[in-house]
Motif scaffolding. Structure first.
Motif: not given
Ligand SMILES: Nc1ncnc2c1ncn2[C@@H]1O[C@H](COP(=O)(O)OP(=O)(O)OP(=O)(O)O)[C@@H](O)[C@H]1O
Ligand SMILES: [Mg+2]
Lengths: 389, 310, 296
Positions: A2-16, A55-66
């Motif tokens: 389980g290698r977890l990689v967060l890459d430039k993950v961004r979250k914007q909620y609907g209210d801004g 939901e992830i607004t931007d960026g990627t989350i990977e677990l074991d390369g997936r």
């Protein structure tokens, strides 16, 4: 695995509201990573994105390369322990723990076997046929753990799992969580705003502030060499003293003027922050941990500060003492540099320095004392940006 | 409903719009499917009939030959139809039950709320009348009020034989009897609503007033009533709607609208014109009128019910 | 921890409704108030006693006196109401209609409540209001079109006509109550289920439905009373003897002339007993439905 990689993950909620701003985190297989930060900094949001609940607004989350972004929560191979445990009140402990297995259509025999094994590990054998309502807080916490463990997931997610327990139970469960994680070697992302949990549990801690990652390091590193003034003051209780200082570089000798005192940098300090010498002078912010202010006990030292005792607080195991130092200010500079907001937190405590001493020491209020700095005590920050030099 | 958008592919396109709320479950498609039975039922058995009643309200129709469009004729006739006007007037008279109910139930609820001795017993028994079927109540009342029935018998037994009367077949008393029966049948319901409202009040309000020396009535009028405005309004609305749209079982079993038209109500008129008279277009028009009347009253109810929904 | 136990472990609503208030002090009008309350309470129980004593009389005894204790006690009125007056058949029909209505209503309310409270989909809020809005339509206004709709569907004189209609008429309220209840459940439970691998349907069956039990019970009681007692549409839609429900069937005992009153009241009593039983045993659920409908 389980290698977890967060890459430039961004979250914007609907209210801004942008709750998470470009988070980069790489969690190694089997690592216990603690996400730490003040309330509202986006820890839960980050965790929920990994779980697939947000939901992830931007960026990627990977677990074991997936890449997990568009994967259903149930297909992510992650297990989560909620702050409120989220046990199903109508199901027995057995059914609660077995719930994930049942969803995967495991046979009854295998289910029972795995439930039994987990109950054994967590000391829940006696409780298997009770309902969550009949359990104590610690037992519920264990059931929640059990429900996560039984799946043997690649990744554990825990959101302040201990915050509903009383202080004593919290310590005990902290140790158990630690033991369980070691035993199964499952990669763990653990959210808390409790420093002690962060320091004791984490292989590394990631300190967040207003959605931005401040530092990711081992607990010792983050504590000893904070990446910026926010981490410096956030970690430690109380946090680091921050003084305005003036750097004086004279050939090989580097010293810093703090108020009326002039303190030379020692070997360790010069080595750990070589860029300080390179600055060649000018204003800096000097950080000193409260426990690094010591009473020299008559031993001569050139790293000394004159100080006047203003107030002491006896904590039993420790004594906190507040000093005013002639010509010195606690620096009001740093937080402004980080987010443009008012530096209230840092500036509010007048110009006092804070020291933490063993319980045998006694200070008379109003008396003058001479304090010394321990070797390697000083950390240096840029007064404009607040980041470590 | 935009079934199209539900099929949008996931991924960049869908994501870039962002989801406005915390997503509690995935797959929009299933939301429609789970909601579908409810939506289908209300459309099929409320929506369609409502559309149909509105359409047929503008037609002349006897149920066999196709309906013929007559525009506003039915509605024009209605305002000159003495029976319809009488029915509406009677509905208004039935609504005389409303103030009795609103005030009476408030007092009863207050007494229970203040824990009058035996309040648990009263609380349970008061609701019993609301449990009996309206038909059972109507038939029983008509039996009790028979000329030789128990009520007159009772009057005779206590020496009031002068008051004996053919209650349901005299113009003077039939309507009053129905009003009283309706009040009786519904007061437990209103008491319950009031009790729920009173429970959500801060008990310290009444406590403080009591310490200031306020008595039973003062607490009721000066503390409870003003703070229960919404609940009072609700009781008012529910009972008014009852007086206009839920009288048929009582009338059908007690008086059949008589004597004469003295207890005839709008609902009963729909039933009679439609199913005995075969004037289905006209009956529909009356239905539309009744729905409009209730809509005005019901608009208030919906507002109360959906209060607090964002 | 309240998140785990809240939905089931509530104190009785009945009791919460009153017990917070200290008893009032004696006042001079107290006696009058109690007498008034007692009279009302007696009037509420009177129909039961009246029906019971009347049903035990013979017709001769009835003609002699209708109040007071019966001098005879014959079960004949019951047997002839049940048998020759067909009340037994009507009650069976009422039971079928009521059961059907309640089952269908619960399914519809639970699924819709799930969609409106726990899922996200475009148009959700508008659809929810759309369903609720029909509360404003008085069913009697629809007598004519409902009759013709049912007859064109070939449902006149079938149980389905009233089952479908009753369910539809109560759907706005049922859905409202169910949705509010499910909205009150902690989100984490559903999220935990999602992560633990439960799909939409598994979550519904294994988590939502069991947790909604109190709301389902409330709705069941409410709809039982409604379906059992409904009169107008039963009168319109169920006209043949074999499908008539009790509320319509007892009317036939009320013929204009030569009524056998003991049999009539026996029929009324038999018609009322099931709902009175439901009320006595499930009072608190009913109270909850009314309170939720009224003050939410
Ligand atoms: N569903 C939501 N919609 C809009 N804004 C949200 C939502 N959830 C969280 N936020 C906002 O996002 C920010 C981060 O919230 P989050 O819950 O991640 O903080 P946290 O670090 O977990 O805090 P805490 O320690 O108090 O749990 C906050 O400003 C919060 O108000
Ligand atoms: Mg949080």
């Amino acid at each position: 695995m389980g290698r977890l990689v967060l890459d430039k993950v961004r979250k914007q909620y609907g209210d801004g509201v942008v709750a998470v701003k470009g988070l980069d985190i790489d969690v190694a297989d089997g690592e216990f990573l603690v996400l730490l930060g003040p309330s509202g900094c986006g820890k839960t949001t980050a965790l929920r994105m990994v779980a697939g609940l947000e939901e992830i607004t931007d960026g990627t989350i990977e677990l074991d390369g997936r890449v997990l972004n568009d994967v259903e929560p149930r297909a992510r191979d992650v297990a989560m322990v909620f702050q409120n445990y989220a046990l199903y009140p109508h199901m027995s402990v057995r059914a609660n723990i077995g719930f994930p297995l049942k969803q995967r259509k495991l046979g009854k025999a295998e289910r029972e076997e795995r439930i039994g094994a987990v109950a054994e590990t967590l000391g829940l054998v006696e409780q298997l046929d009770k309902k969550p309502g009949q359990l104590s807080g610690g037992q519920r916490q264990r059931v929640a753990m059990g429900r996560a463990i039984v799946r043997e997931p690649s990744l554990f997610l825990m959101d302040e799992p201990l915050s509903n327990l009383d202080a004593k139970l919290r310590v005990q469960m902290r140790i158990e969580i630690h033991a369980v994680q070691r035993r199964f070697g499952t990669t763990t992302l653990y959210v808390t705003h409790d420093q002690v949990e962060a320091m004791t549990l984490g292989d590394r801690v990631a300190v967040m502030r207003e959605g931005v990652l401040q530092q990711i390091a081992t607990p010792a590193e983050a504590y000893g060499a904070p990446a910026n003034v926010f981490v410096a003051t956030f970690l430690g209780n109380p946090g680091m003293n921050l003084f305005d200082g003036e750097l004086e570089v004279d050939g090989d000798a580097v010293a810093v003027r703090i108020g009326e005192a002039r303190v030379p940098l020692d070997e360790a300090e010069l080595r750990s922050q070589p860029a300080v010498r390179a600055r060649g002078g000018g204003a800096v912010v000097v950080g000193v941990r409260p426990e690094c202010l010591v009473v020299p006990n008559g031993i001569a030292t050139d790293r000394g500060l004159g100080a006047k005792v203003e107030l002491t607080e006896d904590l039993g195991s420790n004594v906190l003492a507040y000093f005013s130092i002639p010509g010195m200010h606690r620096t009001p500079v740093a937080p402004a540099a980080v987010d443009g907001k008012s530096p209230a937190a840092a500036g509010a405590r007048d110009a006092w320095a804070l020291g933490r001493f063993g319980r045998n020491i006694h200070f008379d209020s109003g008396s003058s004392v001479r304090l010394a700095l321990e070797p390697g005590a000083m950390r240096f920050f840029d007064p404009d940006s607040g980041t470590a030099i | 409903m935009t079934t199209l958008t539900a099929r949008l592919p996931k991924g960049r396109l869908a994501r870039s719009h962002g989801s406005p709320k915390r997503r509690r479950a995935r797959g929009s498609r299933w939301g429609y499917i789970y909601a579908a039975p409810a939506v289908a039922l209300v459309i099929a058995f409320i929506g369609v009939p409502l559309g149909s009643v509105i359409y047929h309200g503008f037609t002349s129709w006897n149920g066999f030959s196709p309906p013929r469009w007559v525009g506003l004729d039915n509605f024009k006739v209605m305002w000159e139809d003495p029976i319809f006007l009488r029915a509406i007037r009677n509905n208004v008279l039935f609504a005389l039950s409303v103030p009795i109910e609103v005030v009476g139930a408030l007092i009863l609820a207050h007494l229970i709320h203040e824990r009058i001795p035996g309040w648990r017993f009263f609380r349970s028994t008061f609701f019993l009348p609301a449990i009996y079927s309206t038909v059972v109540i109507g038939i029983l009342t008509s039996v009790v009020l028979l000329p030789q029935g128990p009520f007159n018998q009772f009057l005779g037994d206590v020496g009031l034989s002068g008051l004996q009367h053919n209650w349901l077949e005299s113009t003077g008393t039939a309507l009053g009897a129905i009003i009283l029966v309706v009040v009786w049948a519904n007061f437990g319901y209103s008491v319950l609503i009031y009790l729920a409202g009173m429970t959500s009040l801060d008990p310290q309000l009444a406590e403080a007033a009591r310490l200031d020396g306020a008595g039973f009535w003062k607490i009721l009028w000066k503390v409870h009533a003003p703070n229960l405005r919404r609940v009072i309004e609700l009781v008012f609305v529910i009972n008014t709607i009852t007086a206009f749209a839920y009288m048929l079982p009582y009338i059908y079993t007690m008086t059949h609208g008589g004597p004469g038209y003295s207890t005839f109500a709008t609902e009963y008129y729909i039933y009679e014109t439609g199913f005995s008279g075969g004037h289905l277009g006209y009956a529909s028009a009356i239905g539309v009128m009744l729905a409009l009347i209730v809509l005005v009253i019901g608009a208030v109810q919906i507002r109360v019910l959906t209060r607090g929904e964002k | 921890m309240e998140a785990a136990t809240a939905p089931t472990a509530r104190p009785g609503l009945w009791d919460r409704m009153v017990e917070r208030v200290p008893p009032i002090h004696r006042s001079p009008s107290r006696a009058a108030q109690i007498v008034g309350m007692l009279l009302l309470a007696i009037s509420a129980i009177f129909p039961l006693l009246f029906m019971l004593s009347g049903a035990l009389r013979t017709p001769a005894d009835w003609n002699h006196s209708q109040l007071g204790l019966p001098t005879t006690s014959s079960l004949e009125a019951f047997t002839s109401a049940w048998g020759s007056a067909n009340i037994g058949l009507y009650i069976r029909n009422s039971a079928i209609v009521t059961t059907g209505t309640v089952i269908l209503s619960l399914i519809v309310a639970a699924t819709a409540g799930y969609a409106f409270s726990q899922q996200d989909w475009r148009g959700k809020r508008a659809t929810y209001l759309f369903v609720l809005a029909w509360l404003a339509v008085p069913p009697v206004a629809l007598m004519v079109p409902v009759y013709y709709e049912m007859s064109s569907l070939g449902l006149i004189n079938t149980y389905w006509s009233v089952i479908l209609l009753y369910t539809a008429l109560n759907t706005p309220f049922n859905v409202y109550l169910m949705t509010s209840y499910l909205r009150g459940l902690p989100d984490e439970l559903m999220e935990a289920a999602r992560i633990d691998g439960a799909g939409i349907h598994a979550t519904f069956v294994q988590v939502i439905l069991p947790m909604a039990r109190p709301a389902l019970a409330t709705l069941a009681v409410f709809n039982v009373l409604y379906a059992w007692n409904e009169f107008v549409f039963a009168l319109l839609l169920l006209q043949t003897e074999s499908v008539k429900t009790a509320t319509v069937g007892v009317l036939q005992l009320q013929g204009r002339f030569s009524v056998n009153y003991p049999v009539l009241v026996a029929g009324l009593l038999l018609t009322s007993l099931p709902v009175i039983g439901v009320y006595l045993f499930f009072q608190r659920y009913l109270v909850r439905a009314i309170v939720a409908g009224a003050v939410k």
